[in-house]
Design an enzyme around this catalytic site. Structure first.
Site, PDB file in Angstrom:
ATOM      1  N   SER A 173       0.805  -1.228   0.000  1.00  0.00           N
ATOM      2  CA  SER A 173       0.000   0.000   0.000  1.00  0.00           C
ATOM      3  C   SER A 173       0.838   1.279   0.000  1.00  0.00           C
ATOM      4  O   SER A 173       0.326   2.349   0.306  1.00  0.00           O
ATOM      5  CB  SER A 173      -0.928   0.002   1.222  1.00  0.00           C
ATOM      6  OG  SER A 173      -0.178  -0.092   2.407  1.00  0.00           O
ATOM      7  N   LYS A 181      -5.800   2.454   9.385  1.00  0.00           N
ATOM      8  CA  LYS A 181      -4.960   3.516   8.812  1.00  0.00           C
ATOM      9  C   LYS A 181      -5.563   4.890   9.073  1.00  0.00           C
ATOM     10  O   LYS A 181      -4.847   5.861   9.364  1.00  0.00           O
ATOM     11  CB  LYS A 181      -4.800   3.287   7.310  1.00  0.00           C
ATOM     12  CG  LYS A 181      -3.970   2.048   6.974  1.00  0.00           C
ATOM     13  CD  LYS A 181      -3.924   1.800   5.478  1.00  0.00           C
ATOM     14  CE  LYS A 181      -3.062   0.569   5.151  1.00  0.00           C
ATOM     15  NZ  LYS A 181      -3.011   0.284   3.716  1.00  0.00           N
TER      16      LYS A 181
END
Length: 771
Positions: free
Chosen positions: A676, A719
């Site tokens: 990511s 996140k």
């Protein structure tokens, strides 16, 4: 006297037969028998001897006495002090009772003599020789008949007397002795006797063989067993029940009173029988005893009654856990289905999340809600299949696996069974424990779970299994397929504050011996404690810091400096020292060549700063920061994409020849990997090569392809929480992750601006400062 009848007194004999020519002592004590003897002595001393059919009969009647016997001469009669008469009789000839003439005071009969009949003389001689040979061999086997007897028998020429003499020395049954005396034909008598002595010889030979084997096998163990049997008898006489004897009796009673199924009780009884026969100091004895103990200690049918009250379960979960609304809702749905179906068969729940978020305490709350026994086993570091399935009983130190051990601790067949840290199992040459867990967690198989130590199948179908894990990626696919994942992300600041106020502060005050009210932590101080002294997804570190404050307060109170400690935002640093983490202070200015990415780790979400610089060189790409293979590939993909778009991005087309490029991710000691960071690296590269700064308030996550497409990622909730903690206000995410925004707490969503993108051009548009 062959045809003449002679009146004679009758003496019934018990268990013996007198043959003609035999001389024998008899003890006579029965009243009628004594009268018969006295009558014989008054007349011609002749008496008729016949055996009674049943030895145990004291007063036999006519039908209970054999008809054929021996006429004998009473040679001597002695009266003994105890009332018994001892007589010496000599057999004369065979005779048959014709009728009884008196039966009141003594037996008196009329008897007819039976003469011997002979067959072929040569045949009789052959029989006599064979009999003598067999009798000689019999004497050698028996060792109870003297050689003088053999010599005496050898000198007899009369076949009838020869047969009677040998019969008198053989230990024959009463019916066989009577058969011999009833056979008047000498040839028949010799033949019948030959058959009997052959059988007796075989029996003696077999006895000798068995005796030899028994003597050979009488080793130390058997001697000990014999001595222990004697000890057992002595203990029983003394009324003692110490040692393994009494132990076996206690075990037998426990087996009879246990709730075992019949098949298990049968096995336990069989093993107990083996245990009784073994010396208590033998190794196998302790193995069998241990095995029986395990069979007795396991719950086979005992179960706790389910009391599934959804409203009460909701109250228990709300009381024990703040937030986690979706998780609690899923658990209540699960319990509702159990109540309606009245069965446990269904998905195995697996609570997934970073450490300290309350996975284990959630499982404990579920057990409390349904009022079942709770048992927990930790699977962290388990790498031996025997830890799950147990060891074979033949191994030294063998014991059941952790599943069976857990069932013993639970005490019922339907506990709530927590499999903690299921993602931490490993495998090596000793087997794969995760493969053994497949049977445990499969509702179609666990009704016949097989443990190597117990050997018999055990029913796990009524157990409510709950697993916990930090990282799903390390769980093998087949095992993961048997579980339903319930994700528990980290807590927000607000949730942490409420958890501390409702649970942690009171818990640590009590644990550190403080009185209620002796320590007060102001809300502003608690918020600073959360922001500047902890950085975690859960609340374990926060609890440690609160415990630290309690210890500081305890010292101040005990030393007499203060009677009550109030922790404020200003006094927090005096108690705990300088702040550990910088929170909420993003870069004061927009930076060139530096971008903030969002990462997901096994302990929750985190921010990841990626820095890029370039300097004159030959176009080498350097990657530092202990990056994994996936992040290195992301960097290569971003570099290749930028080279293909130099014109659109207004970058010097020859930059890869003129400059070396260095990409660095700080905290180089910490391993980093994941799919990511692609767009973050690309953004930092473009910023460094174009000189355009990256907006300080922007964080981003997403993977990049060589064509610039932005691919979806996982762990958006975690996140986002880390971005919020770091003070980021704008998050760039892949468009396909837009559906995951709903999972983020509303209080966090309201403070963050989510921008969805499909291509790197859109990322650069929102992340870079406009020229």
């Amino acid at each position: 006297m062959s045809n003449e009848l002679k009146q004679l007194p009758l003496l019934p004999l018990r268990g013996i037969i007198i043959y003609p020519t035999m001389v024998l002592h008899l003890d006579v004590g029965r009243e009628k028998s004594v009268s018969s003897l006295e009558q014989a002595m008054l007349e011609d001393q002749m008496i008729f001897l016949a055996a009674q059919k049943q030895v145990s009969t004291d007063d036999p009647g006519q039908e209970e006495i054999f008809r054929i016997g021996t006429v004998a001469l009473v040679k001597q009669m002695i009266k003994l002090p105890n009332g018994i008469i001892r007589v010496l009789v000599e057999g004369l000839h065979r005779a048959e009772i014709v009728r009884y003439t008196e039966e009141e005071d003594a037996f008196v009969v009329e008897a007819r003599r039976i003469e011997d009949t002979h067959g072929d003389a040569v045949e009789e001689e052959a029989y006599m020789r064979l009999l003598l040979t067999h009798f000689s061999q019999y004497i050698q086997y028996s060792k109870k008949i003297s050689e003088e007897t053999l010599a005496t028998v050898s000198d007899i020429d009369d076949p009838s007397r020869f047969a009677d003499m040998i019969a008198s020395h053989l230990p024959l049954k009463l019916k066989d002795k009577q058969e011999i005396i009833e056979r008047s034909n000498v040839s028949d008598r010799l033949q019948y006797l030959l058959e009997l002595i052959s059988d007796e010889k075989k029996v003696l030979k077999l006895e000798k063989s068995i005796g030899k084997r028994v003597k050979t096998s009488m080793d130390k163990t058997q001697k000990e067993y014999y001595l222990r049997e004697q000890l057992k008898a002595i203990q029983q006489e003394l009324g003692e029940s110490d040692g393994s004897i009494g132990e076996a009796g206690q075990l037998k009673k426990k087996i009879e009173e246990s709730d075992m199924p019949d098949r298990i009780r049968e096995i336990a009884t069989k093993e107990l029988s083996r245990f009784e026969k073994m010396p208590s100091n033998s190794a196998e004895s302790s193995v069998i005893r241990n095995y029986i103990d395990w069979l007795l200690s396991l719950p086979w049918t005992k179960k706790s009654k389910d009391r599934i009250d959804i409203e009460k379960a909701k109250q228990v979960l709300d009381k024990d856990h703040y937030g986690l609304e979706k998780v609690k809702e899923r658990i209540l749905e699960y319990l509702a289905v159990q109540k309606l179906t009245n069965t446990i068969k269904g998905p195995i729940l697996c609570l997934v999340g970073p450490p300290g978020v309350g996975k284990t305490s959630l499982a404990r709350s579920i057990a409390s809600a349904v009022q079942r026994n709770f048992v927990r086993i930790s699977l962290g570091g388990v790498r031996d299949e025997a830890e799950i399935r147990g060891h074979r009983r033949t191994y030294i130190g063998a014991m059941p696996g952790r599943i069976i051990q857990g069932m013993k601790r639970a005490g019922t067949i339907n506990p709530v069974f927590l499999l903690d840290e299921i993602d931490k199992m490993s495998n090596d040459f000793r087997g794969d424990p995760s493969s053994a867990m497949l049977e445990v967690l499969d509702p179609e198989q666990n009704s016949t779970f097989s443990d190597h130590f117990i050997e018999e199948t055990y029913n796990l179908s009524q157990v409510l299994f709950i697993a916990t894990a930090n990282d799903v990626s390390s769980i093998p696919g087949p095992l993961l397929d048997r579980m339903e994942l319930i994700s528990i992300a980290g807590y927000t600041e607000v949730e942490k504050k409420h958890i501390a106020l409702r649970h942690l502060i009171d818990k640590q005050i009590e644990a550190n011996g403080l009185k209620k009210g002796s320590l007060q932590i102001r809300e502003a101080a608690l918020l600073k404690l959360i922001r500047n002294y902890t950085r975690e997804a859960g609340v374990r570190g926060l609890e440690r810091q609160i415990a630290n404050l309690c210890r500081k307060a305890a010292k101040l109170i005990v030393s007499g400096e203060k009677k009550r400690v109030i922790v404020t935002e200003k006094s927090l640093e005096d108690l705990l020292g300088k702040t550990i983490y910088r929170f909420g202070k993003i870069e004061e200015e927009d930076q060139v060549g530096a971008a903030t990415g969002l990462a997901y780790t096994s302990v929750g979400g985190d921010t990841l700063s990626i820095e890029v610089t370039h300097y004159p060189g030959k176009g080498e790409l350097t990657l530092t920061g202990k990056l994994g293979d996936v992040m290195k590939e992301s960097a290569q993909a971003a570099f290749s994409y930028i080279r293909s778009r130099v014109d659109d991005l207004k970058i010097d087309p020859e930059f890869y020849k003129k400059y070396d490029i260095h990409i660095h991710v700080p905290e180089g000691a910490t391993p980093k990997d994941g799919p990511s960071a692609g767009i973050t690296m690309a953004t930092a590269l473009v910023s460094a090569l174009t000189g355009r700064a990256v907006k300080k308030e922007v964080g981003m996550t997403g993977e990049i392809t060589l064509r610039g497409r932005v691919l979806p990622i996982g762990g958006l909730k975690e996140k986002s929480l880390s971005a919020h903690r770091a003070g980021i206000t704008t998050i760039i995410i892949p468009e396909e992750n837009e559906k995951d925004i709903e999972d983020i707490p509303e209080s966090i969503r309201n403070e963050l601006n989510f921008i969805t993108v499909t291509h790197l051009d859109e990322v650069l548009k929102h992340a870079l400062v406009e020229e």
